[in-house]
Design a protein around this motif. Structure first.
Motif, short mmCIF file in Angstrom:
data_model
loop_
_atom_site.label_atom_id
_atom_site.label_comp_id
_atom_site.label_asym_id
_atom_site.label_seq_id
_atom_site.Cartn_x
_atom_site.Cartn_y
_atom_site.Cartn_z
N GLY A 135 38.05 45.80 -100.55
CA GLY A 135 38.95 45.98 -101.28
C GLY A 135 38.64 44.75 -102.11
O GLY A 135 38.91 44.81 -103.28
N VAL A 136 38.89 43.14 -101.61
CA VAL A 136 38.44 42.54 -102.41
C VAL A 136 37.28 42.45 -103.27
O VAL A 136 37.33 42.43 -104.55
N LEU A 137 35.99 43.66 -102.91
CA LEU A 137 34.78 43.23 -103.50
C LEU A 137 35.46 44.85 -104.08
O LEU A 137 34.47 44.58 -105.60
N VAL A 138 35.97 45.87 -104.29
CA VAL A 138 35.95 47.14 -105.35
C VAL A 138 36.69 45.92 -106.68
O VAL A 138 36.46 46.66 -107.20
N LEU A 139 38.25 45.27 -106.05
CA LEU A 139 38.34 44.61 -107.15
C LEU A 139 37.84 43.48 -108.21
O LEU A 139 38.06 43.92 -109.26
#
Length: 300
Positions: A135-139
């Motif tokens: 999730g952090v990488l996608v954002l």
């Protein structure tokens, strides 16, 4: 089981008996803690899978549970690496991972509070950590680093409220949350299914994660039936498996498709050339070198 016992295990007993006797005592203790002393005696010491069919089912369930927990430690690593290497989040839905993280945290807390066997829920903690990383990488790759920090803060507060301070969420509320977790688990797959359909490809979505999830959710149905008498948990796994089938089907269907649908390039606008004024010059013609141009100066 009779066929297995007579055709496979019995002929191998002369070879297996010395191996069993050489197993260290701590390993025997671990097996006893997993399946109990009677099942340990029947399956491991006597090498008889027909003596108690319930013991055989329990042993299979425990083996599947341990395998799922072990595989969950790396199930999202290919997805994480794929995002890092491509530095793109195409085809990966943040909403899907956020909903799945919420569902996993609730299920983990519910299972811990009810003291279920670790082999029936252990993977939820490991997968949740990996989901947070995805999730952090996608954002971040979508240029929303502030949203990524907010996401981590919300997850940390939720873990504290659900696991470490049980006065904030009582047992009754926890049961309601677990009922909702099943819905969240199902809902978490819908944005990803829609994203793949909308973009006409799976983009940076990891096939390893999708197919492992499919196998894991099917195995979880079996282990829950064997070891956990809780319909809330069971129905959640059944619903999750159904949508994992759809995701796996999409993965096969769009296997060689591009990450996003190609759009036609916009047609270039024709450049309009101003029409020539009544000077006798042809349109677009340049003044001749050395030609005189009008002036406002009076000649003397």
């Amino acid at each position: 089981m009779d066929t297995l016992q007579n055709s496979v295990i019995k002929p191998l007993q002369p070879l297996l008996k010395p191996i069993v006797s050489a197993i260290p005592e701590p390993v025997h203790d671990a097996v006893v803690s997993l399946i109990g002393k009677p099942c340990h005696s029947a399956l491991l010491l006597d090498l008889d899978v027909t003596k108690d069919p319930l013991c055989t089912s329990l042993a299979i369930s425990k083996a599947l549970g341990i395998a799922i927990v072990g595989a969950s430690a790396v199930v999202k690593i290919p997805q994480i690496l794929k995002l890092i290497n491509s530095r793109s989040s195409a085809g990966v839905s943040f909403v899907s991972y956020a909903l799945e993280t919420a569902s996993l945290l609730i299920t983990l807390s519910y299972s811990v509070r009810n003291q279920f066997p670790f082999s029936t829920y252990g993977e939820t903690a490991l997968i949740a950590v990996q989901d947070i990383a995805v999730g952090v990488l996608v954002l971040n790759y979508a240029g929303r680093s502030a949203a990524a920090a907010t996401f981590v803060a919300v997850v940390a507060a939720s873990v504290y409220a659900l696991l470490f301070d049980q006065t904030l969420v009582d047992a009754q509320t926890m049961a309601y949350l677990q009922a909702g977790a099943g819905i969240l688990g199902v809902a978490s797959k819908a944005p990803q299914i829609y994203t793949i359909w909308r973009e006409g490809g799976t983009g940076q979505l990891s096939a390893f994660a999708v197919f492992n999830y499919l196998a894991g959710s099917l195995s979880r149905i079996f282990t829950t039936l064997q070891e956990v008498d809780d319909k809330l948990i069971l129905y959640g796994f059944i619903a999750g498996f159904s949508l994992n089938v759809i995701l796996a089907t999409q993965m096969l269907w769009y296997w060689n498709a591009p990450a996003t649908k190609q759009k036609a390039a916009p047609r270039a606008k024709a450049i309009e050339v101003p029409s020539a004024k009544s000077t006798g010059a042809s349109p677009g013609a340049s003044p001749r070198p050395g030609a005189k141009t009008p002036t406002t100066r009076r000649r003397g």
